[in-house]
Enzyme design. Structure first.
Site, PDB file in Angstrom:
ATOM      1  N   GLY A  41       0.782  -1.404  -0.085  1.00  0.00           N
ATOM      2  CA  GLY A  41      -0.018  -0.054  -0.095  1.00  0.00           C
ATOM      3  C   GLY A  41       0.861   1.370   0.065  1.00  0.00           C
ATOM      4  O   GLY A  41       0.512   2.293  -0.484  1.00  0.00           O
ATOM      5  N   ASP A 107       0.973   3.219   4.464  1.00  0.00           N
ATOM      6  CA  ASP A 107      -0.293   4.123   3.606  1.00  0.00           C
ATOM      7  C   ASP A 107      -1.271   4.578   4.795  1.00  0.00           C
ATOM      8  O   ASP A 107      -1.602   5.809   4.734  1.00  0.00           O
ATOM      9  CB  ASP A 107      -0.927   3.153   2.740  1.00  0.00           C
ATOM     10  CG  ASP A 107      -1.372   1.639   3.428  1.00  0.00           C
ATOM     11  OD1 ASP A 107      -1.043   1.432   4.531  1.00  0.00           O
ATOM     12  OD2 ASP A 107      -1.689   0.653   2.728  1.00  0.00           O
ATOM     13  N   ASP A 110      -4.149   2.659  11.252  1.00  0.00           N
ATOM     14  CA  ASP A 110      -5.463   2.244  11.564  1.00  0.00           C
ATOM     15  C   ASP A 110      -5.631   1.822  13.080  1.00  0.00           C
ATOM     16  O   ASP A 110      -5.586   2.810  14.055  1.00  0.00           O
ATOM     17  CB  ASP A 110      -6.146   1.166  10.697  1.00  0.00           C
ATOM     18  CG  ASP A 110      -7.552   1.059  10.862  1.00  0.00           C
ATOM     19  OD1 ASP A 110      -8.380   1.814  11.081  1.00  0.00           O
ATOM     20  OD2 ASP A 110      -7.971  -0.175  10.228  1.00  0.00           O
ATOM     21  N   LEU A 115       2.032  -1.119  12.873  1.00  0.00           N
ATOM     22  CA  LEU A 115       3.266  -0.315  12.898  1.00  0.00           C
ATOM     23  C   LEU A 115       3.902  -0.613  14.125  1.00  0.00           C
ATOM     24  O   LEU A 115       5.179  -0.216  14.583  1.00  0.00           O
ATOM     25  CB  LEU A 115       2.865   1.041  12.662  1.00  0.00           C
ATOM     26  CG  LEU A 115       2.776   1.728  11.269  1.00  0.00           C
ATOM     27  CD1 LEU A 115       2.312   3.011  11.111  1.00  0.00           C
ATOM     28  CD2 LEU A 115       4.284   1.702  10.915  1.00  0.00           C
TER      29      LEU A 115
HETATM   30  P1  5GP Z   1      -3.268  -1.251  11.584  1.00  0.00           P
HETATM   31  O1  5GP Z   1      -2.410  -2.199  11.653  1.00  0.00           O
HETATM   32  O2  5GP Z   1      -3.214   0.125  11.986  1.00  0.00           O
HETATM   33  O3  5GP Z   1      -4.820  -1.595  11.964  1.00  0.00           O
HETATM   34  O4  5GP Z   1      -3.602  -1.302   9.842  1.00  0.00           O
HETATM   35  C1  5GP Z   1      -2.985  -1.013   9.083  1.00  0.00           C
HETATM   36  C2  5GP Z   1      -3.257  -1.576   7.641  1.00  0.00           C
HETATM   37  O5  5GP Z   1      -4.663  -1.724   7.556  1.00  0.00           O
HETATM   38  C3  5GP Z   1      -2.882  -0.776   6.476  1.00  0.00           C
HETATM   39  O6  5GP Z   1      -1.550  -0.899   6.139  1.00  0.00           O
HETATM   40  C4  5GP Z   1      -3.961  -1.025   5.595  1.00  0.00           C
HETATM   41  O7  5GP Z   1      -3.385  -2.231   4.810  1.00  0.00           O
HETATM   42  C5  5GP Z   1      -5.233  -1.724   6.019  1.00  0.00           C
HETATM   43  N1  5GP Z   1      -6.237  -0.603   6.122  1.00  0.00           N
HETATM   44  C6  5GP Z   1      -6.580   0.142   7.352  1.00  0.00           C
HETATM   45  N2  5GP Z   1      -7.753   0.959   6.937  1.00  0.00           N
HETATM   46  C7  5GP Z   1      -7.857   0.859   5.671  1.00  0.00           C
HETATM   47  C8  5GP Z   1      -8.665   1.473   4.469  1.00  0.00           C
HETATM   48  O8  5GP Z   1      -9.303   2.208   4.699  1.00  0.00           O
HETATM   49  N3  5GP Z   1      -8.522   1.005   3.251  1.00  0.00           N
HETATM   50  C9  5GP Z   1      -7.481   0.098   2.779  1.00  0.00           C
HETATM   51  N4  5GP Z   1      -7.465  -0.194   1.491  1.00  0.00           N
HETATM   52  N5  5GP Z   1      -6.766  -0.594   3.709  1.00  0.00           N
HETATM   53  C10 5GP Z   1      -6.844   0.103   5.236  1.00  0.00           C
END
Ligand code: 5GP
Length: 183
Positions: A41, A107, A110, A115
């Protein structure tokens, strides 16, 4: 599927990426940087950001996937990624990070799980500094206390695609960041 709606236009992205590049150039004046992009991403964000940084820099990529917890695309759209899952490394960096200034390029920030794990992993390489650049940030979804050092845009809890971000591997090459309606 319902039509995509533009959330952040290509012009707004270009302007913000150039501001982030200027900030990084200022913060690391006289030093060199390794950008580490999180596949897949962050590939487009990294390539634009790296070219806006007027310093000696190089880049590398790291790959992660979650242990069988990533839901189907439809579930992911409805309720996001189940981030109680573990994160597994699918590709490590190719070069030494020891004593280097490392900026992880992601990218979207969330829940913070990806991270948090990556930060721990990269700290084991003993970098001189470790910073996080995230194009997008959904603060309302955070489950772990983590903030980006260079954040492009804070966005609401919507599922977005484009500029590297996918929905079942589609839409990565869209120039704008768009919302996929949850119907
Ligand atoms: P975290 O580990 O912070 O929950 O998630 C990060 C990953 O979740 C991002 O790198 C991405 O791959 C995916 N992700 C979270 N929200 C979105 C979104 O709105 N759209 C897309 N395409 N991927 C997301």
């Amino acid at each position: 599927m319902a039509e995509l709606k533009v959330l952040i236009s290509r012009q707004e992205i270009a302007k913000r990426v150039s501001e982030l590049g200027a900030q990084i150039t200022k913060d690391f004046a006289g030093q060199s940087i390794i950008f580490v992009g999180v596949l897949k991403g962050a590939a487009i964000f990294l390539s634009d950001l790296a070219r806006q940084v007027d310093l000696d820099s190089t880049f590398d990529f790291i790959g992660v996937s979650s242990y069988g917890n990533r839901p189907s695309p439809t579930q992911e759209l409805q309720s996001g990624w189940d981030s109680t899952g573990e994160v597994r490394l699918t590709k490590d960096v190719d070069q030494s990070m020891k004593d280097r200034n490392v900026i992880v390029v992601e990218d979207i920030l969330d829940t913070g799980l990806t991270l948090t794990v990556l930060k721990k992993l990269l700290l084991a390489h003993q970098p001189r500094t470790l910073k996080i650049a995230a194009l997008l940030d959904k603060p309302s979804r955070r489950k772990l206390p983590l903030e980006g050092d260079y954040v492009g845009f804070k966005i609401p809890d919507e599922f977005v695609v484009g500029y590297g971000l996918d929905y079942a591997e589609k839409y990565r090459s869209l120039a704008d960041i768009c919302i996929v309606p949850r119907e």
